[in-house]
Design a protein around this motif. Structure first.
Motif, PDB file in Angstrom:
ATOM      1  N   ALA A 102       0.595  -1.076  -0.032  1.00 31.89           N
ATOM      2  CA  ALA A 102       0.021  -0.110  -0.061  1.00 31.89           C
ATOM      3  C   ALA A 102       0.858   1.128   0.202  1.00 31.89           C
ATOM      4  O   ALA A 102       0.601   2.220  -0.814  1.00 31.89           O
ATOM      5  CB  ALA A 102      -0.913   0.083   1.267  1.00 31.89           C
ATOM      6  N   PRO A 103       1.811   1.349   1.037  1.00 30.50           N
ATOM      7  CA  PRO A 103       2.434   2.676   1.024  1.00 30.50           C
ATOM      8  C   PRO A 103       3.423   2.853  -0.511  1.00 30.50           C
ATOM      9  O   PRO A 103       3.980   4.293  -0.510  1.00 30.50           O
ATOM     10  CB  PRO A 103       3.337   2.664   2.358  1.00 30.50           C
ATOM     11  CG  PRO A 103       2.982   1.319   2.916  1.00 30.50           C
ATOM     12  CD  PRO A 103       2.222   0.442   1.932  1.00 30.50           C
ATOM     13  N   TYR A 104       3.520   2.070  -1.072  1.00 29.16           N
ATOM     14  CA  TYR A 104       4.617   2.106  -2.107  1.00 29.16           C
ATOM     15  C   TYR A 104       3.869   2.190  -3.544  1.00 29.16           C
ATOM     16  O   TYR A 104       4.388   2.718  -4.457  1.00 29.16           O
ATOM     17  CB  TYR A 104       5.581   1.042  -2.112  1.00 29.16           C
ATOM     18  CG  TYR A 104       6.265   0.795  -0.673  1.00 29.16           C
ATOM     19  CD1 TYR A 104       6.869   1.786  -0.251  1.00 29.16           C
ATOM     20  CD2 TYR A 104       5.724  -0.294  -0.165  1.00 29.16           C
ATOM     21  CE1 TYR A 104       7.126   1.648   1.290  1.00 29.16           C
ATOM     22  CE2 TYR A 104       6.171  -0.519   1.472  1.00 29.16           C
ATOM     23  CZ  TYR A 104       7.067   0.514   1.818  1.00 29.16           C
ATOM     24  OH  TYR A 104       7.282   0.475   3.112  1.00 29.16           O
ATOM     25  N   ILE A 122     -12.328   5.509  -4.979  1.00 27.64           N
ATOM     26  CA  ILE A 122     -11.562   4.438  -4.291  1.00 27.64           C
ATOM     27  C   ILE A 122     -11.629   4.424  -2.671  1.00 27.64           C
ATOM     28  O   ILE A 122     -11.342   5.464  -1.879  1.00 27.64           O
ATOM     29  CB  ILE A 122     -10.115   4.403  -4.561  1.00 27.64           C
ATOM     30  CG1 ILE A 122     -10.269   4.037  -6.102  1.00 27.64           C
ATOM     31  CG2 ILE A 122      -9.396   3.188  -3.806  1.00 27.64           C
ATOM     32  CD1 ILE A 122     -10.741   2.683  -6.704  1.00 27.64           C
ATOM     33  N   GLU A 123     -12.092   3.462  -1.761  1.00 28.34           N
ATOM     34  CA  GLU A 123     -12.294   3.192  -0.672  1.00 28.34           C
ATOM     35  C   GLU A 123     -11.260   2.236  -0.059  1.00 28.34           C
ATOM     36  O   GLU A 123     -11.548   1.286  -0.280  1.00 28.34           O
ATOM     37  CB  GLU A 123     -13.751   2.973  -0.019  1.00 28.34           C
ATOM     38  CG  GLU A 123     -14.723   4.292  -0.196  1.00 28.34           C
ATOM     39  CD  GLU A 123     -16.213   3.711   0.243  1.00 28.34           C
ATOM     40  OE1 GLU A 123     -16.172   2.664   0.774  1.00 28.34           O
ATOM     41  OE2 GLU A 123     -17.093   4.616   0.056  1.00 28.34           O
ATOM     42  N   LEU A 124     -10.271   2.709   0.614  1.00 29.90           N
ATOM     43  CA  LEU A 124      -9.223   1.813   0.958  1.00 29.90           C
ATOM     44  C   LEU A 124      -9.163   1.404   2.476  1.00 29.90           C
ATOM     45  O   LEU A 124      -9.740   1.679   3.223  1.00 29.90           O
ATOM     46  CB  LEU A 124      -7.794   2.685   0.916  1.00 29.90           C
ATOM     47  CG  LEU A 124      -7.319   3.180  -0.522  1.00 29.90           C
ATOM     48  CD1 LEU A 124      -6.130   3.963  -0.151  1.00 29.90           C
ATOM     49  CD2 LEU A 124      -7.003   2.029  -1.432  1.00 29.90           C
ATOM     50  N   TRP A 125      -8.695  -0.110   2.446  1.00 30.84           N
ATOM     51  CA  TRP A 125      -8.596  -0.827   3.562  1.00 30.84           C
ATOM     52  C   TRP A 125      -7.419  -1.550   3.601  1.00 30.84           C
ATOM     53  O   TRP A 125      -7.133  -2.525   2.539  1.00 30.84           O
ATOM     54  CB  TRP A 125      -9.931  -1.752   3.664  1.00 30.84           C
ATOM     55  CG  TRP A 125      -9.843  -2.680   5.009  1.00 30.84           C
ATOM     56  CD1 TRP A 125      -9.158  -2.444   5.959  1.00 30.84           C
ATOM     57  CD2 TRP A 125     -10.535  -3.841   5.293  1.00 30.84           C
ATOM     58  NE1 TRP A 125      -9.246  -3.573   6.872  1.00 30.84           N
ATOM     59  CE2 TRP A 125     -10.268  -4.136   6.616  1.00 30.84           C
ATOM     60  CE3 TRP A 125     -11.905  -4.375   4.502  1.00 30.84           C
ATOM     61  CZ2 TRP A 125     -11.035  -5.285   7.122  1.00 30.84           C
ATOM     62  CZ3 TRP A 125     -12.360  -5.403   5.277  1.00 30.84           C
ATOM     63  CH2 TRP A 125     -12.042  -5.872   6.294  1.00 30.84           C
ATOM     64  N   GLU A 126      -6.382  -1.153   4.386  1.00 29.12           N
ATOM     65  CA  GLU A 126      -5.066  -1.864   4.560  1.00 29.12           C
ATOM     66  C   GLU A 126      -5.111  -2.862   5.538  1.00 29.12           C
ATOM     67  O   GLU A 126      -5.360  -2.509   6.744  1.00 29.12           O
ATOM     68  CB  GLU A 126      -4.003  -0.868   4.581  1.00 29.12           C
ATOM     69  CG  GLU A 126      -2.626  -1.209   4.598  1.00 29.12           C
ATOM     70  CD  GLU A 126      -1.365  -0.199   5.027  1.00 29.12           C
ATOM     71  OE1 GLU A 126      -0.529  -0.536   5.490  1.00 29.12           O
ATOM     72  OE2 GLU A 126      -1.783   1.038   4.446  1.00 29.12           O
ATOM     73  N   ASP A 127      -4.648  -4.210   5.217  1.00 29.22           N
ATOM     74  CA  ASP A 127      -4.724  -5.182   6.231  1.00 29.22           C
ATOM     75  C   ASP A 127      -3.925  -6.320   5.402  1.00 29.22           C
ATOM     76  O   ASP A 127      -3.711  -6.480   4.458  1.00 29.22           O
ATOM     77  CB  ASP A 127      -5.959  -5.665   6.694  1.00 29.22           C
ATOM     78  CG  ASP A 127      -6.161  -5.887   7.906  1.00 29.22           C
ATOM     79  OD1 ASP A 127      -5.230  -6.376   8.834  1.00 29.22           O
ATOM     80  OD2 ASP A 127      -7.179  -5.530   8.699  1.00 29.22           O
TER      81      ASP A 127
END
Length: 295
Positions: A102-104, A122-127
């Motif tokens: 995600a960060p890259y 876009i609705e983001l979910w990082e996991d």
């Protein structure tokens, strides 16, 4: 009984708090409470046990909740089909992304996505991968960017690109003089991320190493992992997209001699009603990464 009442009931069960449930549903607490009482009166049963300190679900409430969630999921699918028929590239798309990507990758694609498809929100979910897949199965997510093959008919996968892994060495390391590092040469002092991150297994497999050092070094982020290497605790592997942010951090970066990679995939449900939106994301990602990485 209507869908709104079922949504309010499901929200209270999720948050175990009327105030937070009302906030998540964008209604006042009295409105939410009265609608749930109306639902209980219509059904003739008590769904929730209310006290000053907490809210619990009754046994019959738990049974009804299972049916309510299925109804809400199907209702959401109906709405999605209707939206897709109007314009599949307009509206929210809930996208999950693993933390080591995600960060890259996101800084490379979010701007171009918005420019090319301004109606796509876009609705983001990082996991971690496991939780992203659960999100897909429960319809909380529409798609996910992952770095491992899921191997299940429930989830459709499209391989996007093969991202090289890069060796990260502490200053003065014996391998720092090499133009390219043999993967197996890192196995003796390899640090990897904590359990649950697919990059850990990929790094171990690439170097032919066994779990060892990492059990005492539970790094949950690449940043922490690089800091450990910089302090001389060992070596590690990072994805190539992360390398620009690591250069100049007191570590040495070297390519791998055998060219180990991880394959980034776009995962979704086979019946997702807006395949055009997924192809839009795929198209932007393929333009953002080096051509030689493409699958």
């Amino acid at each position: 009984m209507n869908l709104q009442e079922l949504r309010y009931f499901a929200a209270v069960v999720e948050f175990r708090h009327f105030g937070r449930a009302a906030e998540s549903c964008n209604v006042s607490q009295p409105t939410l409470s009265s609608q749930i009482r109306k639902l209980e009166e219509e059904l003739g049963v008590t769904l929730l046990e209310r006290t000053n300190k907490r809210v619990d679900v009754t046994p019959v409430g738990r049974q009804i909740l299972e049916h309510a969630q299925r109804v809400l999921t199907e209702a959401g699918q109906i709405e999605s089909v209707a939206r897709a028929a109007r314009d599949p590239l307009v509206g929210a798309l809930r996208l999950g992304v693993i933390p080591t990507l995600a960060p890259y990758l996101l800084p490379l694609i979010l701007g171009p996505l918005k420019k090319a498809y301004p109606g796509l929100a876009i609705e983001l979910w990082e996991d971690q991968t496991r939780l992203l897949i659960e999100g897909l199965r429960s319809h909380k997510l529409d798609a996910a960017l992952v770095a491992s093959s899921l191997g299940t008919h429930e989830i459709a996968e499209v391989a996007l690109f093969a991202e090289p892994l890069v060796a990260v060495l502490p200053p003065g390391h014996a391998l720092a003089g090499e133009a390219a590092v043999a993967e197996e040469a890192l196995s003796g002092d390899l640090l990897v991320m904590a359990d649950g991150h697919c990059l850990a297994n990929q790094s171990l497999a690439a170097c032919g190493a066994k779990a060892g050092l990492q059990s005492a070094m539970q790094a949950a982020t690449l940043e922490t992992l690089v800091n450990l290497v910089a302090a001389g605790y060992g070596t590690t592997l990072i994805p190539a997209l992360a390398s620009s942010g690591v250069a100049g951090r007191g570590v040495e970066l070297r390519p791998l001699r055998q060219g180990a990679t991880r394959v980034i995939r776009l995962a979704s449900r086979p019946g997702f009603p807006r395949p055009q939106a997924l192809r839009a994301i795929e198209k932007v990602i393929r333009k953002a990464v080096p051509r030689e990485w493409l699958k």
